[in-house]
Design a protein around this motif. Sequence first.
Motif, PDB file in Angstrom:
ATOM      1  N   ILE A  15       0.819  -1.202   0.000  1.00 27.54           N
ATOM      2  CA  ILE A  15       0.000   0.000   0.000  1.00 27.54           C
ATOM      3  C   ILE A  15       0.863   1.267   0.000  1.00 27.54           C
ATOM      4  N   THR A  16       2.072   1.177   0.533  1.00 28.46           N
ATOM      5  CA  THR A  16       2.960   2.345   0.557  1.00 28.46           C
ATOM      6  C   THR A  16       3.459   2.701  -0.846  1.00 28.46           C
ATOM      7  N   ASP A  17       3.432   1.740  -1.749  1.00 28.05           N
ATOM      8  CA  ASP A  17       3.883   1.996  -3.119  1.00 28.05           C
ATOM      9  C   ASP A  17       2.881   2.819  -3.925  1.00 28.05           C
ATOM     10  N   TRP A  61     -13.264   2.263   0.056  1.00 30.21           N
ATOM     11  CA  TRP A  61     -12.218   3.271  -0.086  1.00 30.21           C
ATOM     12  C   TRP A  61     -11.891   3.905   1.261  1.00 30.21           C
ATOM     13  N   LEU A  62     -12.912   4.183   2.050  1.00 26.80           N
ATOM     14  CA  LEU A  62     -12.686   4.782   3.362  1.00 26.80           C
ATOM     15  C   LEU A  62     -11.955   3.824   4.298  1.00 26.80           C
ATOM     16  N   LEU A  63     -12.312   2.537   4.259  1.00 31.10           N
ATOM     17  CA  LEU A  63     -11.651   1.560   5.121  1.00 31.10           C
ATOM     18  C   LEU A  63     -10.173   1.407   4.759  1.00 31.10           C
ATOM     19  N   ILE A  64      -9.878   1.371   3.480  1.00 29.23           N
ATOM     20  CA  ILE A  64      -8.487   1.258   3.060  1.00 29.23           C
ATOM     21  C   ILE A  64      -7.716   2.523   3.415  1.00 29.23           C
ATOM     22  N   ARG A  85      -3.552   4.498   9.735  1.00 30.43           N
ATOM     23  CA  ARG A  85      -3.190   3.907  11.023  1.00 30.43           C
ATOM     24  C   ARG A  85      -1.842   3.189  10.985  1.00 30.43           C
ATOM     25  N   ASP A  86      -1.649   2.373   9.944  1.00 26.27           N
ATOM     26  CA  ASP A  86      -0.466   1.512   9.911  1.00 26.27           C
ATOM     27  C   ASP A  86       0.747   2.137   9.222  1.00 26.27           C
ATOM     28  N   HIS A  87       0.516   3.116   8.341  1.00 27.47           N
ATOM     29  CA  HIS A  87       1.628   3.652   7.564  1.00 27.47           C
ATOM     30  C   HIS A  87       1.733   5.175   7.614  1.00 27.47           C
ATOM     31  N   GLY A  88       0.796   5.820   8.306  1.00 23.61           N
ATOM     32  CA  GLY A  88       0.817   7.274   8.376  1.00 23.61           C
ATOM     33  C   GLY A  88       0.598   7.950   7.038  1.00 23.61           C
ATOM     34  N   LEU A  89      -0.119   7.267   6.140  1.00 23.89           N
ATOM     35  CA  LEU A  89      -0.337   7.779   4.791  1.00 23.89           C
ATOM     36  C   LEU A  89      -1.744   8.322   4.619  1.00 23.89           C
ATOM     37  N   ASP A  90      -1.852   9.482   4.021  1.00 24.13           N
ATOM     38  CA  ASP A  90      -3.135  10.052   3.627  1.00 24.13           C
ATOM     39  C   ASP A  90      -3.245   9.828   2.122  1.00 24.13           C
ATOM     40  N   LEU A  91      -3.872   8.720   1.736  1.00 25.10           N
ATOM     41  CA  LEU A  91      -3.882   8.323   0.327  1.00 25.10           C
ATOM     42  C   LEU A  91      -4.393   9.416  -0.620  1.00 25.10           C
ATOM     43  N   PRO A  92      -5.513  10.099  -0.292  1.00 24.41           N
ATOM     44  CA  PRO A  92      -5.972  11.148  -1.217  1.00 24.41           C
ATOM     45  C   PRO A  92      -4.965  12.278  -1.378  1.00 24.41           C
ATOM     46  N   SER A 149      -8.188 -11.011 -16.261  1.00 27.95           N
ATOM     47  CA  SER A 149      -7.526 -10.289 -17.351  1.00 27.95           C
ATOM     48  C   SER A 149      -6.079  -9.944 -17.036  1.00 27.95           C
ATOM     49  N   GLY A 150      -5.520 -10.599 -16.013  1.00 26.69           N
ATOM     50  CA  GLY A 150      -4.109 -10.384 -15.727  1.00 26.69           C
ATOM     51  C   GLY A 150      -3.799  -9.379 -14.647  1.00 26.69           C
ATOM     52  N   PHE A 151      -4.759  -9.140 -13.755  1.00 26.00           N
ATOM     53  CA  PHE A 151      -4.527  -8.245 -12.621  1.00 26.00           C
ATOM     54  C   PHE A 151      -4.434  -9.068 -11.337  1.00 26.00           C
ATOM     55  N   ARG A 152      -3.876  -8.459 -10.310  1.00 23.04           N
ATOM     56  CA  ARG A 152      -3.803  -9.094  -8.991  1.00 23.04           C
ATOM     57  C   ARG A 152      -4.311  -8.128  -7.925  1.00 23.04           C
ATOM     58  N   ARG A 153      -4.713  -8.715  -6.800  1.00 23.76           N
ATOM     59  CA  ARG A 153      -5.222  -7.927  -5.677  1.00 23.76           C
ATOM     60  C   ARG A 153      -4.046  -7.406  -4.851  1.00 23.76           C
ATOM     61  N   LEU A 154      -4.026  -6.093  -4.647  1.00 20.74           N
ATOM     62  CA  LEU A 154      -3.004  -5.501  -3.776  1.00 20.74           C
ATOM     63  C   LEU A 154      -3.469  -5.574  -2.326  1.00 20.74           C
ATOM     64  N   ILE A 155      -4.668  -5.090  -2.086  1.00 21.57           N
ATOM     65  CA  ILE A 155      -5.287  -5.179  -0.759  1.00 21.57           C
ATOM     66  C   ILE A 155      -6.792  -5.106  -0.925  1.00 21.57           C
ATOM     67  N   GLY A 156      -7.502  -5.973  -0.246  1.00 20.68           N
ATOM     68  CA  GLY A 156      -8.949  -6.000  -0.327  1.00 20.68           C
ATOM     69  C   GLY A 156      -9.582  -5.234   0.820  1.00 20.68           C
ATOM     70  N   ALA A 157     -10.808  -4.791   0.600  1.00 23.17           N
ATOM     71  CA  ALA A 157     -11.544  -4.153   1.689  1.00 23.17           C
ATOM     72  C   ALA A 157     -11.769  -5.134   2.828  1.00 23.17           C
ATOM     73  N   ASP A 158     -11.836  -6.434   2.510  1.00 23.93           N
ATOM     74  CA  ASP A 158     -11.978  -7.436   3.565  1.00 23.93           C
ATOM     75  C   ASP A 158     -10.722  -7.497   4.431  1.00 23.93           C
ATOM     76  N   ASP A 159      -9.555  -7.316   3.814  1.00 20.01           N
ATOM     77  CA  ASP A 159      -8.308  -7.260   4.592  1.00 20.01           C
ATOM     78  C   ASP A 159      -8.325  -6.069   5.542  1.00 20.01           C
ATOM     79  N   ALA A 160      -8.823  -4.941   5.024  1.00 14.22           N
ATOM     80  CA  ALA A 160      -8.900  -3.738   5.858  1.00 14.22           C
ATOM     81  C   ALA A 160      -9.888  -3.931   7.001  1.00 14.22           C
ATOM     82  N   GLN A 161     -11.011  -4.579   6.722  1.00 15.38           N
ATOM     83  CA  GLN A 161     -12.007  -4.839   7.769  1.00 15.38           C
ATOM     84  C   GLN A 161     -11.387  -5.612   8.932  1.00 15.38           C
TER      85      GLN A 161
END
Length: 329
Positions: free
Chosen positions: A125-127, A144-147, A153-160, A198-210
């Motif tokens: 997620i830091t990338d 989006w809000l959960l992620i 909390r975990d990385h001190g990042l404000d994604l927006p 189509s050749g994509f992978r999951r970086l982080i799911g909302a379920d992981d965030a939950q």
Amino acid sequence: MISRRETLRLAALGTAAILGSHPIAASAASKVRIGVLKFGTVSWELDTLKQHKFDAANGIELDVVYFAGEDATNVAMLAGAIDIIVTDWLWVSRQRSDGGDVTLAPYSTAVGAIMVKQTSPIRTITDLKGKKIGVAGGALDKSWLLIQALARRDHGLDLPAISDVVFGAPPLISEKAIQGELDAVLNFWHFCARLEASGFRRLIGADDAQKALGASGPVSALGYVFHDKWASENPDAIRGFLKASAQAKELLARSDDEWLRLAPIVRAQGGELVKLRDRYREGIPKRPIAEEAADAGKLYRVLAGIGGEKLVGGAPEMAPGTFWQGSVE
């Protein structure tokens, strides 16, 4: 003078009529009227339910009414034009906090995820810092809000603040990702499943965030929503519907042939159909409602903290009764 409730009812009926839905008859104990989006994933389950006559087997007649948008289904249910819709517990809680009596029975725990191409250098997620992120559902989408909350909390990042975030309709967001115009996308679960094929992978799911934010297990993102009063006055109807729904889910959970039958409705085949099938199955609720409700309450507080009044109104806690307290037995 026509009341506001009657105006809403007439508007809802007009929207359904435009889409060529079934005629809406007067409510009866054995009839259950459900409003859904014409091309939504709920239609897969309801088609299975009707195809195998699970409604008749449980003493109800299910009338499926199609609408063009979620707002139209909400208005129709609040106006009494239909009995059941599918929406999330945030909406239900806000209605109850404002004095309404709607309540929710879990439908699916399937949620979206941030997706990147298999070859993308983005690994954590830091990338995402400095990257262009497409988000479906708008700025107040709960996934989006959960992620965002987890990143803070975990990385001190404000994604927006550290990323270039663009919002758009789910199909457009996916298409832009495939074309390489976006570095990462957060989309609804079924669009994510199609991207996986189509050749994509999951970086982080909302379920992981939950889970990281306090949930002890999967929490339904969506539920079958209805009025408490209607359920109390029609106990056989609501029990019959929920039993029929459970039977349809059970069939979809075990029968690959049923998914092949549904392929034209799902609009997928081959590996894409398999991925959608598997993700749907993962989203079938398996926990007691009380456990889901307790975890939803924890997540509500997180969402209220980041989404504020625009998301939850003036209620800092999830309203009691948001999750249905009745029994299907």
